[in-house]
Design an enzyme around this catalytic site. Structure first.
Site, PDB file in Angstrom:
ATOM      1  N   THR A 117      10.335  57.948  94.365  1.00  0.00           N
ATOM      2  CA  THR A 117       9.996  59.252  94.923  1.00  0.00           C
ATOM      3  C   THR A 117      10.771  60.377  94.248  1.00  0.00           C
ATOM      4  O   THR A 117      11.909  60.183  93.791  1.00  0.00           O
ATOM      5  CB  THR A 117      10.316  59.280  96.433  1.00  0.00           C
ATOM      6  OG1 THR A 117      10.181  60.612  96.935  1.00  0.00           O
ATOM      7  CG2 THR A 117      11.741  58.828  96.715  1.00  0.00           C
ATOM      8  N   TYR A 141      16.202  58.699 103.069  1.00  0.00           N
ATOM      9  CA  TYR A 141      14.989  58.222 102.410  1.00  0.00           C
ATOM     10  C   TYR A 141      15.153  58.258 100.895  1.00  0.00           C
ATOM     11  O   TYR A 141      14.955  57.253 100.194  1.00  0.00           O
ATOM     12  CB  TYR A 141      13.791  59.068 102.834  1.00  0.00           C
ATOM     13  CG  TYR A 141      12.575  58.854 101.958  1.00  0.00           C
ATOM     14  CD1 TYR A 141      11.980  57.596 101.856  1.00  0.00           C
ATOM     15  CD2 TYR A 141      12.035  59.907 101.211  1.00  0.00           C
ATOM     16  CE1 TYR A 141      10.876  57.398 101.034  1.00  0.00           C
ATOM     17  CE2 TYR A 141      10.933  59.715 100.401  1.00  0.00           C
ATOM     18  CZ  TYR A 141      10.365  58.455 100.316  1.00  0.00           C
ATOM     19  OH  TYR A 141       9.274  58.247  99.500  1.00  0.00           O
TER      20      TYR A 141
END
Length: 326
Positions: A117, A141
């Site tokens: 990501t 995250y």
């Protein structure tokens, strides 16, 4: 040899399954259906219900299906949730990736493609980020994905496994043929939230923060169509099999849109107005992040669905079709 797709019943993994089928290959899917849907997997695709952290199960799958490559999508992905419950993210995204890597090494899986990501970059102080930009995650995250990247590189160095790490920017849209789309309940993706509001499924939507150092004060993101992203995975695996060179690649278009611009695009495409409320900033949200995609383009990636209106059109068509199916 066969490809194993973890999280293949989910949003991005499900589109990767379709991309393989479209070119005549049938992957194997492993998913625990915690956010994915069994109905998203075409009937001809072998499906195993199970946990990506179950090393024994993984070894059975690798042997039974002669797996030579793994595309790893299974993960938790909501930034605010990761801040509230970091241990869940380090378990699901990091510890279970470690278990998957262990099974891949024991099972002699040669190739590993990882769903990472742009959140690993944090809040970069530059217009666009390339793969050499120093990572600085703002959330558990992003950190959970970066830790997985470190493990993958170390495994390649120690055991000779080859990998591609794909750092996604903001994924949106749906399959142009209407076969799959974003179906996760209570999804937080901006375009999905705006479309649900336009269709009357939400009474209003929030814009989180209006004082960022951006042209209109709202966050700017690089939105990439999920089908273009799925085909980037095929390209990455093909290149890995061809030259055996491990790589880290950005997956984005190199163009950013603010939250307000996205909302206006949804209003225009949907042909309706809807209520938008101002809310405070959310923790973990960078002001602006846009990809430099030169390395992926040089490998032959030719995105065909890079217009924001097209992304919104496909997402809207999917949401409408979901109502019809109910």
């Amino acid at each position: 040899m066969t490809v194993l797709i973890t999280g293949g019943a989910g949003y991005i993994g499900g589109h990767a399954v379709l991309a393989f089928l479209d070119r005549g290959e049938t992957p194997v899917v492993l998913d625990d259906l915690s956010t994915g849907s069994r109905s998203a997997i075409p009937s001809e695709v072998p499906f195993i219900f199970g946990d990506v952290g179950d090393t024994s199960l993984l070894l059975q799958i690798i042997e039974a299906h002669k797996i030579d490559a793994i595309l790893h999508f299974a993960a938790k992905i909501v930034v605010p949730e990761s801040i509230a419950d970091p241990l869940a993210y380090y378990l699901n995204n990091t510890a279970k990736t470690r278990a998957l890597l262990e099974a891949a090494v024991k099972g002699k899986v040669r190739y590993f493609v990882f769903s990472s990501t742009a959140a690993v970059y944090g809040n970069p102080n530059r217009a666009t980020v390339n793969e050499e930009t120093v990572p600085a995650p703002l959330s558990p995250y992003g950190m959970s994905k970066l830790m997985s990247e470190f493990m993958i590189r170390d495994v390649s160095a120690a055991y000779g496994q080859k990998h591609v790490i794909l750092r996604y920017f903001n994924v949106a849209g749906a399959d142009p043929k209407g076969r799959h789309g974003q179906s996760t309940a209570n999804a937080t993706h901006l375009i999905k939230v705006a479309i649900e509001t336009a269709l009357g499924r939400r009474p209003f939507m929030n814009i989180f923060g209006n004082d960022y150092p951006t042209p209109d004060g709202t966050c700017v993101r690089d939105y990439v169509h999920v089908s273009d992203l799925a085909y980037a995975h095929l390209l990455a695996l093909d290149q890995l099999r061809l030259d055996g060179v491990s790589r880290t690649l950005n997956c984005g278009y190199g163009r950013g849109y603010s939250v307000r611009e996205v909302v206006e695009a949804v209003r225009r495409v949907a042909g309706t107005n809807f209520e938008v409320r101002q809310a405070p900033r959310r923790p973990g949200d960078p002001a602006s992040i846009i990809a430099s995609n030169d390395q992926l383009v040089r490998l032959g990636w030719k995105p065909e669905l890079h217009d924001l209106s097209v992304i919104v059109q496909h997402a809207l068509a999917w949401e409408k079709s979901c109502v019809i199916r109910v």
